[in-house]
Design an enzyme around this catalytic site. Structure first.
Site, short mmCIF file in Angstrom:
data_model
loop_
_atom_site.label_atom_id
_atom_site.label_comp_id
_atom_site.label_asym_id
_atom_site.label_seq_id
_atom_site.Cartn_x
_atom_site.Cartn_y
_atom_site.Cartn_z
N PRO A 1 -43.09 58.52 15.30
CG PRO A 1 -42.41 60.68 14.15
CD PRO A 1 -43.43 60.35 15.03
CD GLU A 2 -43.14 54.90 20.56
OE1 GLU A 2 -42.58 54.54 21.14
OE2 GLU A 2 -44.73 54.33 20.29
CE LYS B 1 -38.89 58.52 21.50
NZ LYS B 1 -40.05 58.71 22.64
CG HIS C 1 -49.05 69.87 8.06
ND1 HIS C 1 -50.03 69.10 8.35
CD2 HIS C 1 -49.95 71.22 8.02
CE1 HIS C 1 -51.88 68.92 8.73
NE2 HIS C 1 -50.71 70.75 8.60
NE ARG D 1 -49.35 67.84 18.53
CZ ARG D 1 -49.45 67.48 20.03
NH1 ARG D 1 -49.66 65.88 19.76
NH2 ARG D 1 -48.98 67.63 20.90
NE ARG E 1 -33.02 56.41 37.75
CZ ARG E 1 -33.39 57.07 36.85
NH1 ARG E 1 -33.71 57.64 37.03
NH2 ARG E 1 -31.94 57.14 36.15
NE ARG F 1 -47.50 61.32 26.77
CZ ARG F 1 -46.80 61.36 25.76
NH1 ARG F 1 -45.44 61.33 25.39
NH2 ARG F 1 -47.25 60.71 24.64
#
Length: 257
Positions: free
Chosen positions: A2-3, A58, A91, A109, A148, A246
């Site tokens: 999921p994005e 999201k 699940h 998860r 930034r 990441r």
DNA sequence: CGGCGTGTTCAGAA
DNA sequence: CTTCTGAACACGCC
């Protein structure tokens, strides 16, 4: 999974069943309900129906007719599917039993979960923690968000800055824009930001249409799982490293530091 | 056993 | 104050 594009796909699943009466909610894992108990959640939904759902970043927002809303976050492994029959999966964590079938919230998860908002103000309070949705951001706004010292990739994936872009999409967008993920945002040229904005919109448009990040070998994302994958554009061996904590993939030739 | 992962949050360091 | 790092959460797969 999921994005933003995946959540948009889940939104369509829910949208297909607006108006159907909620017979009951089977909470198979109460841990997935955040800030509300299984009993209270079920009582709040029983007999109601969902109104037209929306998405911000999201988050999937399923308003309830008569007030309030269910907010769903899918973490890294969440899924929402409609089914008329068939056994539940181990699940499956929450099943919304509607007239005619059920919506199953599945998540291996359990990193995120489902929240209940009592009214519109409560919905806005949750969504206010997320920056502008990535599909809505304009070029000038993007330039301000990136102004930034912070590296461009962690900025793009920071939900408080911009809503919806995750680890895979960020790599895909930066690769298409030929921008190294470690470059500080405030050192991008005006032209860089324009290109980034154009690619961002194009990647999102295609992925939203597919309801997922398309697994195509012409996309960087399609080469991610290959141990020594090469750039779809120039055939250089892709680099792998850590950016903003990441796992990150980029082409050293197309995206020089 | 160790490491990794399409996400997020928090404490603590630089 | 800004930025970055590591750990934590939880589960399955190398």
């Amino acid at each position: 999974m999921p994005e933003l594009p995946d959540v948009e796909g889940f939104r369509r699943v829910l949208a297909a069943h607006t108006g159907a009466r909620i017979r009951r909610v089977d909470v198979l894992d109460a841990q997935m309900l955040r800030g509300v108990g299984a009993r209270g959640f079920g009582e709040r939904l029983r007999g109601k129906s969902f109104a037209a759902p929306r998405r911000h970043g999201k988050w999937l927002v399923g308003p309830l007719r008569g007030g309030g809303a269910v907010l769903v976050h899918f973490g890294m492994t969440g899924d929402l599917r409609w089914t008329r029959d068939g056994e539940r999966h181990p699940h499956d964590r929450v099943a919304f039993v509607l007239d005619g079938g059920e919506l199953r919230y599945r998540d291996m998860r359990k990193l995120q979960g489902i929240r209940l908002a009592d009214d519109d103000a409560a919905v806005e309070r949750i969504l206010a923690e997320v920056g502008p949705d990535a599909t809505d951001v304009g070029r000038d706004e993007l330039r301000e968000l990136l102004d930034r010292r912070r590296q461009v990739k962690p900025t793009l994936t920071d939900q408080a800055v911009l809503g919806g872009i995750g680890n895979l999409l960020a790599d895909e967008i930066l690769w298409r824009a030929r921008i190294n993920p470690r470059r500080p945002g405030n050192r991008l040229s005006a032209k860089d930001v324009t290109t980034l904005h154009t690619r961002l919109r194009s990647v999102l448009r295609q992925a939203v249409a597919a309801g997922r990040v398309p697994p195509r070998t012409s996309w960087l994302t399609g080469r991610r799982d290959e141990p020594s994958g090469s750039c779809p554009r120039c055939v250089t061996t892709l680099h792998r490293g850590r950016v903003g904590g990441r796992g990150t993939v980029w082409c050293p030739n197309c995206q020089p530091g």
